[in-house]
Design an enzyme around this catalytic site. Structure first.
Site, PDB file in Angstrom:
ATOM      1  CB  CYS A 197      -0.978  -0.002   1.160  1.00  0.00           C
ATOM      2  SG  CYS A 197      -0.291   0.126   2.793  1.00  0.00           S
ATOM      3  CB  CYS A 198       1.350   4.065   0.952  1.00  0.00           C
ATOM      4  SG  CYS A 198       1.715   5.824   1.139  1.00  0.00           S
ATOM      5  CB  ILE A 199       5.382   4.980  -1.690  1.00  0.00           C
ATOM      6  CG1 ILE A 199       6.419   5.231  -2.805  1.00  0.00           C
ATOM      7  CG2 ILE A 199       6.070   4.541  -0.420  1.00  0.00           C
ATOM      8  CD1 ILE A 199       5.887   5.866  -4.051  1.00  0.00           C
ATOM      9  CB  THR A 228      -4.904  -0.104  -1.613  1.00  0.00           C
ATOM     10  OG1 THR A 228      -5.937   0.886  -1.606  1.00  0.00           O
ATOM     11  CG2 THR A 228      -4.186  -0.105  -0.275  1.00  0.00           C
TER      12      THR A 228
END
Length: 179
Positions: free
Chosen positions: A89-91, A152
């Site tokens: 998730c995120c980066i 995500t």
């Protein structure tokens, strides 16, 4: 790398230890990634944030030309080779983009829609690495079924915390379905 004061949004003095910080955040028993035994787990999930972009890889400084930490890379490859799901998730989807050419991931949108995706250029960098970026909103996850990678965008989108929470929850639920 350096420590960030998130209140001020700038680097601060001092050093942090990744294991100490992990234990603080997890509130429990953690272990060094070098001790991980893939056979003892059904899946792996990597969070995102500056720690990923600065310590698990060098994306924060080198972008698509980054290198991935050897332990992180071998862990991802071990789960992939064992056909066990990987959640990012995120980066952290950039880790998959570097390690698994041709995979599909999301970091949100490829355009800064309504100012919500200020890091939209990350999607283009993922495409330049030979991977497919799938546009998804903050409360959604993308499933690359062929590679068992679920991603995500989380904090890659400027959104209310409850929407980020929902997207991460969706990613975790999809990882568990694949496990």
């Amino acid at each position: 790398m350096h420590v960030v004061d998130h209140l001020k949004g700038s680097p601060s003095e001092g050093k942090r230890n990744v294991l100490v910080e992990s234990a603080r955040l997890a509130r429990g028993n953690i272990q060094d990634l070098a001790e991980l035994k893939v056979g003892e787990f059904d899946a792996v999930i990597f969070p995102g944030g500056f720690g990923v972009a600065k310590n698990l890889c060098s994306w924060a400084v080198e972008g698509k030309n980054c290198t991935v930490n050897d332990l992180v890379k071998s862990t991802l490859e071990a789960f992939h080779n064992a056909k066990k799901p990987i959640g990012l998730c995120c980066i952290s989807p950039v880790l998959a983009a570097k390690v698994f050419p041709g995979c599909e991931v999301t970091v949100g949108y490829s355009k800064n829609v309504d100012g919500r995706f200020p890091d939209a250029e990350t999607a283009a960098a993922i495409e330049e690495l030979g991977c497919k970026h799938i546009c998804k909103d903050v409360n959604e996850a993308h499933i690359d079924s062929a590679n068992k990678i679920v991603t995500t965008c989380a904090f890659m989108c400027k959104a209310p915390l409850h929407q980020i929470f929902d997207g991460i929850g969706t990613m975790v639920a999809e990882v568990l379905k694949l496990a």
